[in-house]
Design a protein around this motif. Structure first.
Motif, short mmCIF file in Angstrom:
data_model
loop_
_atom_site.label_atom_id
_atom_site.label_comp_id
_atom_site.label_asym_id
_atom_site.label_seq_id
_atom_site.Cartn_x
_atom_site.Cartn_y
_atom_site.Cartn_z
N LEU A 235 1.89 10.39 -1.59
CA LEU A 235 0.49 10.01 -1.38
C LEU A 235 -0.41 11.25 -1.49
O LEU A 235 -1.50 11.20 -2.08
N ALA A 236 0.07 12.36 -0.91
CA ALA A 236 -0.70 13.61 -0.99
C ALA A 236 -0.83 14.07 -2.44
O ALA A 236 -1.87 14.59 -2.84
N LYS B 41 2.13 2.87 -7.19
CA LYS B 41 1.38 3.91 -6.49
C LYS B 41 1.94 4.08 -5.08
O LYS B 41 2.40 3.11 -4.47
N PRO B 42 1.87 5.29 -4.54
CA PRO B 42 2.48 5.52 -3.21
C PRO B 42 1.92 4.60 -2.13
O PRO B 42 2.66 4.14 -1.27
N LEU C 168 4.09 2.25 0.24
CA LEU C 168 3.95 2.25 1.71
C LEU C 168 3.64 0.85 2.22
O LEU C 168 4.24 0.38 3.21
N ALA C 169 2.73 0.16 1.55
CA ALA C 169 2.35 -1.19 1.99
C ALA C 169 3.56 -2.12 1.95
O ALA C 169 3.75 -2.95 2.85
N HIS D 235 13.19 11.13 5.43
CA HIS D 235 12.98 9.69 5.63
C HIS D 235 12.28 9.17 4.39
O HIS D 235 11.44 9.88 3.81
N GLU D 236 12.59 7.99 4.00
CA GLU D 236 11.95 7.36 2.84
C GLU D 236 10.42 7.34 3.01
O GLU D 236 9.67 7.59 2.06
N LEU D 237 9.94 7.08 4.24
CA LEU D 237 8.49 7.04 4.47
C LEU D 237 7.87 8.43 4.35
O LEU D 237 6.73 8.58 3.93
N ARG D 238 8.62 9.45 4.76
CA ARG D 238 8.14 10.82 4.62
C ARG D 238 7.91 11.13 3.14
O ARG D 238 6.90 11.73 2.77
#
Lengths: 332, 332
Positions: free
Chosen positions: B323-324, B9-10, B14-15, B314-317
């Motif tokens: 997530l959205a 899961k996103p 992220l975590a 960016h990977e985080l982007r």
């Protein structure tokens, strides 16, 4: 009370000297307690804000800034901030204490509900932080957010110390710092900070507010047992609510076994009977607890006046000094 | 859940990507939720903070700061600030809603009392403001104090809008902005602000957090009627609590006289009988209110993803974009 009495009370002389500034504070308070979307908010706040509080805390900020020669606009924002923090804590206090009256009127939690008091209090806290950011002064933000933390910490401490005969004078001092002195000292200190006065004077203003708040709260707690005509307090409220204030802490410390059993039953267990308040008063008297508490209040009042000596001579400084006198003069 | 699933899961990705930063946030949270004087405070906060919340909000701050290339120390302070504000609102919400469970455990107001929840919430609010002043960044203080005011305002609005069939979609949007989106958008925006990114990117981060929060909350409200296996929600809780959420607002708007009488009885008067939830679900279905609400949630999710396009790759982007997607994928 009229100002042409031979000598008006110091807070009345302060109010007269700061009338223009205080009008600006009241205007700002009315503007900022509004909410575009939630009409319940101004209803609740207006009930409290318009209820004729003495506006003592914002007056301390205005007086401190002015006696430091401040000429900018932000003492008004800071005074409104301080009053918002105070109002928010009153709203939450009345929920926590399950109070039904404040300043002679029904409390918001009674008129609306606890939910509204909790949430509108939160709103006022948030508004107070918005207001202080407008000053653009990071140091006042630190001082006021520290004060807010000390206030909440003191309230939690009071909650857990209530009914606990093990409460020491140190704990009592921390509780009343949170309850009263932390906001007084922040209110006076920020006045010196925005006026950009030397560190020594800023610290003197802090020390004045701290000592004034402590003297004020000790006197208030003492009047609960001391009584007197103009106090407007019911003798023995704190006893009935089983609060450990300084006179009782001292009487408990000096108690013999039988007296200790009395305090244990009435304060710790809450088993109070006819004649117990009279017995409590007799024990306070036997150990000189009222006299010694009055003496302590006077010492803090003297500390407050001494702190002002580091500040330049000013009519407002003299009024603040008289104010420190006044809070214990009630105990004559 | 394990990370070696084909696609985690996103929020789990992220975590994993932000694990080091999140450790620092958790350490700071534990440090700052302590109180030297009042042991009740860490007891209450630990109960909530350690209860295994998803830390979604602080993760949004960390991800935003990092994808903007921030290398300083203050994203950790801001992430902890955001979590403190969130925790404080949970404590007060549980008092307001008289809740007995949160994250599968008894609530603090049940384990201790409402008083402790109110005062410890206040303490965490104050601590959050102390934390943000440490960043020395006046703009993040404004953003976060504005968010705190919007949150409280939204909660008061929700209180007065509850059980009111006149609640419009506009009011609903304001309520969920306060309830969820205001803190999401502040959390993402401050990440861009401390990274000193161009205004366009800061606004894009704000828009992302706002739309994500709105999509998240609409989906959450929808799941209360939609059900489904993994939601962990009881079907119909909001109906029983007479909350006006988007599906009901739309069904009420399309109701004929007889249906209106049903909503008036069940939501406004609170007179609910056996079979009413089934009848409510049938009415939602008849007017396509669940479908159209899902569509609205998806539109906000798309807006969130579009906002991210203004930011550098960016990977985080990409994880934020996923997530959205994820918050509405639950509605499949």
């Amino acid at each position: 009370m009229s100002l042409d009495q031979p000598r008006a009370k110091p807070q009345e002389r302060l109010a007269a000297a700061l009338a223009g500034d205080m009008d600006a504070v009241n205007t700002l308070i009315r503007e900022r307690m509004a909410s575009e979307h939630a009409p319940r908010i101004p209803e609740v706040t207006a009930h409290l804000v318009e209820a004729g509080g003495k506006r003592l805390r914002p007056m301390l900020t205005l007086a401190s800034a002015r006696l430091c020669g401040y000429e900018g606009p932000y003492h008004v924002h800071l005074a409104a901030t301080v009053e918002f923090i105070h109002t928010a804590t009153l709203l939450h206090d009345d929920v926590v204490d399950e109070s039904e009256k404040r300043r002679g009127r029904p409390t918001a939690n009674l008129l609306w509900d606890n939910k509204s008091s909790v949430l509108v209090g939160d709103y006022l806290f948030a508004r107070s932080f918005q207001l202080m950011t407008e000053t653009g002064n990071m140091r006042v933000l630190r001082i006021l957010s520290n004060a807010a933390a000390t206030i909440a910490e003191g309230e939690v401490l009071q909650l857990t110390a209530a009914q606990d005969l093990g409460t020491t004078e140190d704990i009592y001092l921390q509780v009343i710092r949170g309850k009263t002195a932390a906001l007084f000292s922040a209110a006076t200190e920020v006045g010196g900070v925005i006026a950009e006065r030397p560190e020594e004077e800023v610290q003197a203003l802090h020390a004045y507010g701290d000592a004034l708040g402590i003297a004020f709260q000790i006197a208030d707690d003492l009047l609960d047992y001391w009584g007197g005509e103009q106090t407007g307090k019911n003798l023995g409220d704190d006893f009935r609510e089983r609060k450990l204030t300084l006179p009782v802490i001292r009487a408990v410390a000096a108690a013999d076994a039988e007296e200790r059993a009395f305090w244990k039953r009435t304060i710790e267990k809450g088993d109070q009977r006819e004649g117990d308040l009279e017995q409590a008063l007799a024990l306070l008297d036997r150990h000189g607890a009222l006299e010694s508490t009055r003496e302590t209040a006077r010492e803090w009042s003297a500390k407050a006046r001494e702190a002002l000596e580091a500040l330049p001579p000013h009519e407002l400084r003299d009024m603040l000094s008289d104010l420190a006198d006044y809070v214990v003069a009630r105990l004559a």
